[in-house]
Structures are given as structure tokens and as C-alpha cells.
Design an enzyme around this catalytic site. Structure first.
Site, PDB file in Angstrom:
ATOM      1  N   ASP A   1      18.354  -8.464 -23.552  1.00 24.42           N
ATOM      2  CA  ASP A   1      17.329  -9.104 -24.371  1.00 24.42           C
ATOM      3  C   ASP A   1      16.501 -10.116 -23.576  1.00 24.42           C
ATOM      4  OD1 ASP A   1      19.362 -10.900 -24.009  1.00 24.42           O
ATOM      5  OD2 ASP A   1      19.458 -11.565 -26.094  1.00 24.42           O
TER       6      ASP A   1
ATOM      7  N   GLU B   1      -4.033  -8.520   9.591  1.00 18.85           N
ATOM      8  CA  GLU B   1      -2.590  -8.589   9.799  1.00 18.85           C
ATOM      9  C   GLU B   1      -2.067  -7.506  10.747  1.00 18.85           C
ATOM     10  OE1 GLU B   1      -0.329  -7.243   6.240  1.00 18.85           O
ATOM     11  OE2 GLU B   1      -2.229  -7.471   5.185  1.00 18.85           O
TER      12      GLU B   1
ATOM     13  N   HIS C   1       8.460  -3.762   3.933  1.00 19.78           N
ATOM     14  CA  HIS C   1       8.550  -4.420   2.623  1.00 19.78           C
ATOM     15  C   HIS C   1       9.973  -4.876   2.335  1.00 19.78           C
ATOM     16  CE1 HIS C   1       4.655  -2.162   1.308  1.00 19.78           C
ATOM     17  NE2 HIS C   1       4.399  -3.282   1.959  1.00 19.78           N
TER      18      HIS C   1
ATOM     19  N   ASP D   1       6.671 -13.233   5.194  1.00 17.29           N
ATOM     20  CA  ASP D   1       5.437 -12.801   4.531  1.00 17.29           C
ATOM     21  C   ASP D   1       5.506 -13.361   3.113  1.00 17.29           C
ATOM     22  OD1 ASP D   1       3.317 -11.458   3.346  1.00 17.29           O
ATOM     23  OD2 ASP D   1       3.700  -9.575   4.383  1.00 17.29           O
TER      24      ASP D   1
ATOM     25  N   HIS E   1      -3.116  -7.178  -3.273  1.00 15.55           N
ATOM     26  CA  HIS E   1      -3.869  -6.029  -2.784  1.00 15.55           C
ATOM     27  C   HIS E   1      -4.968  -5.801  -3.807  1.00 15.55           C
ATOM     28  CE1 HIS E   1       0.033  -4.766  -0.600  1.00 15.55           C
ATOM     29  NE2 HIS E   1      -0.756  -5.427   0.220  1.00 15.55           N
TER      30      HIS E   1
ATOM     31  N   TYR F   1       6.405  -3.306  15.462  1.00 10.96           N
ATOM     32  CA  TYR F   1       7.767  -3.193  14.945  1.00 10.96           C
ATOM     33  C   TYR F   1       8.514  -2.201  15.846  1.00 10.96           C
ATOM     34  CZ  TYR F   1       4.744  -4.807  11.215  1.00 10.96           C
ATOM     35  OH  TYR F   1       3.780  -5.486  10.504  1.00 10.96           O
TER      36      TYR F   1
END
Length: 439
Positions: A44, A385, A245, A262, A363, A389
Site C-alpha cells: 500500500d 560527456e 547505468h 554521475d 534526457h 571504459y
């Protein structure tokens, strides 16, 4: 700092947006926009509510289960709001409601009605109109209302609008160009975000958890009037930074690793979006320094090209050239630089784009062109950006494995070029090390 003043968008701003929208609508047409509904989190408990950005852009109204209807007939425009009625019992449990009676004056609309009556009133308002502007699929509860109403009208032999037109291209283009009031709020979101990154640098040390640093960031957001982050924060230590992400934020920060953060504040509905990468122990190792400086150089050179009549593509091509050449020099890529660029070999280590629009959504909406080649114009706000990686299992020199670096700033396109709205967040190696050593 008068936060209440800073977070107040004047009613005239919303009215002006609706007027510009009316100008682009056909005569004898309607346009309807629905906001979000409350979303269940578990059992709930609901997630904290945030209005739909398109709906907010036109109304400045933050209650759920609401809709805005615009009617344009020759020589006459009408603004109608549907919202929840006053309910003392529900308000005691769940918070105050504006109510139907106060809405016209408080929100500068012509009429307001109980949301439970929307199908009946919507049918009356759009009968005999030629077209209805509606964005199918954004709000499922809105889809049900609109198309059930049209079906009922046809069953009752009423004339419903013949043409259904998607309003998203019109409103998205409007939102892409920021007004002075919007720019002021975005600047504040960016400044708060920068202060949070500065705090993170000062509070980071080995053996703290990623989530602890996330808490430090949220503390700074709240301290300066931004209750919410504009997206799920990423605090990624070590090789977690190679997950674009990543948001588990539950690992220990290890001595000798970098941490990629980030995180951006949402201030008065507008988003900041900053990424910084720095050493957990306050000192870059030589391999970390080499990769970091490569990304920083790409960021600086790309930023120079993000000016009116240039494009994200032009700036990204420059960043790709710099980073590809640098990766060859470090032995991470092998071969002729131009051939590697043509073959997109860099995508193994730089797999995302250079930037995106920024505004009510992190975005934000707006067309980019077929290959992000849309010419930039004054009033646009976007991120820059670049990142690298290097996965742990990559076939590269050992010293670079498991390193992820991204540097992200927010730019306003101006008549003079661009303005970096996030320059208060340090990114030079010497500045970062000095801040962390001093703390």
C-alpha cells in the site's frame, strides 16, 4: 538564499507557453494533455509523485489525475483543466488538494472541472471539431479516456474530431528552447549539483561504501533546496564504472581505485546532470592519470565546438579522434588511427554518444537530426560527456584494465558560443587532488 522565490515560475510563463501552442494549432481543433497517476511501489505504498513534464510545462500544476484541454475555434481560445475535487477526508490522510473552485484563479485557466466528469465534458467540448491533438501511448489512463469518449460519441451519432494529430513534435520543439526563467532554474540545478560533487570529493575515502557517498550528495541537494535527484544516482567504484547505468551503490570503495559519480539535482522540476571521476584515495596513479587526461582533453575540445550552427556530431567526431589517437598511443588500440575511426573500433571503449538535451527531463525532448547533426541554436541546453571504459577482461595492457572514466558538463548555447553551467565542479587533476588532500 530565497529558495521559495527561486522555485517560483510566474503564471505568465505558463500562459505564454499555452498562447504559443494555440498559435500552432489548427482552427476548430482541441488539444489534450494528461499528467501522471500515482504509482504503486509495494503493497500500500506509492512512489513519491512527479507530474508529467509536458503537463507541467503548460500548467505548473503538480497534482496527479489531472488533464489540460485546449480548444481553438476561429477567434476564440479556451483553456480547461480537469483535476480532483476537494475531499477533506482524503486530504487529512494524503495532503491538500487545490480543488475545482480555486483552480481558474490559481492557475489562470478559463474553466475547471472534476476529473471524474472528464468523459462527459470532453465529449461536449470536442463535438463538431475537425481535429484533436493527442499523444497516444504516453499516459495509458489518458488513452482509455480519449478513445472511449470517441467511441461513445460515434455510438451516439455525435460528430467527433476526424483527425488525430500527435502534439509531441510541437511541444518538444517548444521545450528545446529555454526561456530566461527556465535558464535561471537550470543554472540553480547545475550549481547545486556541482556543490554536491564537490562535497563528494571531500567526503570520499577508502573503505566507505558507495551508498554513503550517495547520501553525502543527497545531503547537499537538500541543503540547497533540491529535494530530489533528477535521476538515479551512480556512485561506481573501480570496475563498476564500466557499467554505464550502474546504480546498486552498495560496494566498498577500495584504496587505489577511481570512483565515477554521475549525479544531478532536480530544482523546481529542472535537471542538473554532472559526472566526475576521481581517485578514492585522493591521488591519481599514472595509468589513471593517462586515461583521465585523455577524456578531459576530449571534453575540452568538444566543448569548444558546441556553439551556434555547429552540432553534437561535429563535436563528437572531434572527441572520437582525440580519444582514438590517445588509445593507440597507450597501446589499448592497435592500428592506423583513421582506419580505427572508420571501423568504429573505439566503440569497444566509448560506446555512448557525446551528449543529450537537458531541461525538465534529464534526457530532455527535442529532435537531434538524423545523425545528431542538427545545428545548435541559442537557448538550447545540453550535456557534453565523453568517456572511456576498459573492461577487466579486455585485451589491453594490464595497468588500464577495470578503469572507467566519464566527465560530464552542462552547456547553455549562447550568442557568444556556450556557457558551462557546471564549471564549479572541479575536473582538472591538480584541482581534484588539492581538494581531496586538503579534506
Amino acid at each position: 538564499m530565497d529558495l521559495a522565490y527561486l522555485q517560483k515560475m510566474p503564471l505568465s510563463e505558463f500562459s505564454a507557453r499555452r498562447s504559443r501552442l494555440f498559435e500552432q494549432m489548427q482552427d476548430n481543433s482541441a488539444l489534450i494533455v494528461f499528467t501522471e497517476t500515482e504509482k504503486r511501489r509495494n503493497n500500500d505504498c506509492d512512489y513519491l509523485f512527479r507530474p508529467d513534464s509536458y503537463f507541467w510545462y503548460l500548467t505548473g500544476f503538480a497534482e496527479p489525475q489531472s488533464a489540460l484541454l485546449l480548444i481553438k475555434r476561429t477567434g476564440q481560445c479556451e483553456t480547461v483543466l480537469f483535476l480532483r475535487k476537494k475531499d477533506p477526508l482524503m486530504e487529512t490522510w494524503n495532503g491538500r488538494r487545490l480543488g475545482v473552485e480555486q483552480a481558474p484563479r490559481q492557475l489562470n485557466v478559463d474553466e475547471a472541472y472534476d476529473i471524474t466528469d472528464i468523459q462527459t465534458i470532453f465529449a461536449k467540448k470536442v463535438a463538431n471539431l475537425t481535429a484533436c491533438y493527442y499523444a497516444r501511448g504516453l499516459q495509458t489512463w489518458g488513452d482509455e479516456i480519449v478513445f472511449k469518449t470517441f467511441d461513445t460519441m460515434r455510438d451516439n451519432r455525435q460528430t467527433s474530431p476526424v483527425h488525430l494529430i500527435d502534439w509531441q513534435p510541437i511541444l518538444s520543439e517548444m521545450r528545446l528552447f529555454k526561456s530566461e526563467q527556465e535558464i535561471a532554474l537550470i543554472q540553480q540545478a547545475c550549481q547545486i549539483s556541482a556543490l554536491a560533487h564537490l562535497r563528494a570529493m571531500k567526503q570520499t575515502r577508502p573503505n566507505r561504501y558507495e551508498m554513503e557517498i550517495e547520501g553525502e550528495i543527497q545531503h547537499e541537494f537538500s541543503r540547497f533546496g533540491a529535494r530530489f535527484a533528477s535521476y538515479n544516482q551512480i556512485v561506481a567504484g573501480g570496475e563498476n564504472a564500466c557499467i554505464l547505468h550502474y546504480n546498486e551503490n552498495d560496494q566498498v570503495l577500495r584504496d587505489g581505485d577511481l570512483v565515477l559519480i554521475d549525479a544531478g539535482a532536480e530544482f523546481a522540476m529542472y535537471a542538473g546532470d554532472i559526472t566526475r571521476t576521481f581517485p578514492i584515495n585522493g591521488k591519481f596513479s599514472q595509468p589513471q592519470r593517462e586515461l583521465y587526461q585523455l577524456v578531459l582533453s576530449a571534453s575540452k575540445e568538444a566543448t569548444k565546438l558546441l556553439v551556434p550552427q555547429s552540432s553534437i556530431k561535429i563535436a563528437n567526431d572531434k572527441a572520437v579522434a582525440i580519444m582514438t589517437e590517445g588509445l593507440v598511443n597507450l597501446g589499448i588500440l592497435k592500428g592506423d588511427v583513421q582506419t580505427l575511426i572508420d571501423e568504429k573500433a573505439y566503440k569497444a571503449f566509448y560506446m555512448h554518444g557525446l551528449g543529450h538535451w537537458l531541461g525538465l527531463d534529464v534526457h530532455d525532448v527535442g529532435e537531434y537530426g538524423s545523425d545528431r547533426d542538427r545545428p545548435l541554436e541559442i537557448g538550447m541546453v545540453l550535456t557534453v560527456e565523453p568517456g572511456l571504459y576498459i573492461p577487466r577482461d579486455a585485451d589491453v595492457p594490464e595497468q588500464y584494465k577495470g578503469i572507467g572514466i566519464r566527465i560530464e558538463d552542462n552547456l547553455l548555447i549562447t550568442e557568444y558560443g556556450n556557457k558551462n553551467l557546471t564549471s564549479a565542479a572541479p575536473k582538472e587533476i591538480a584541482d581534484i587532488e588539492a581538494i581531496m588532500i586538503a579534506s
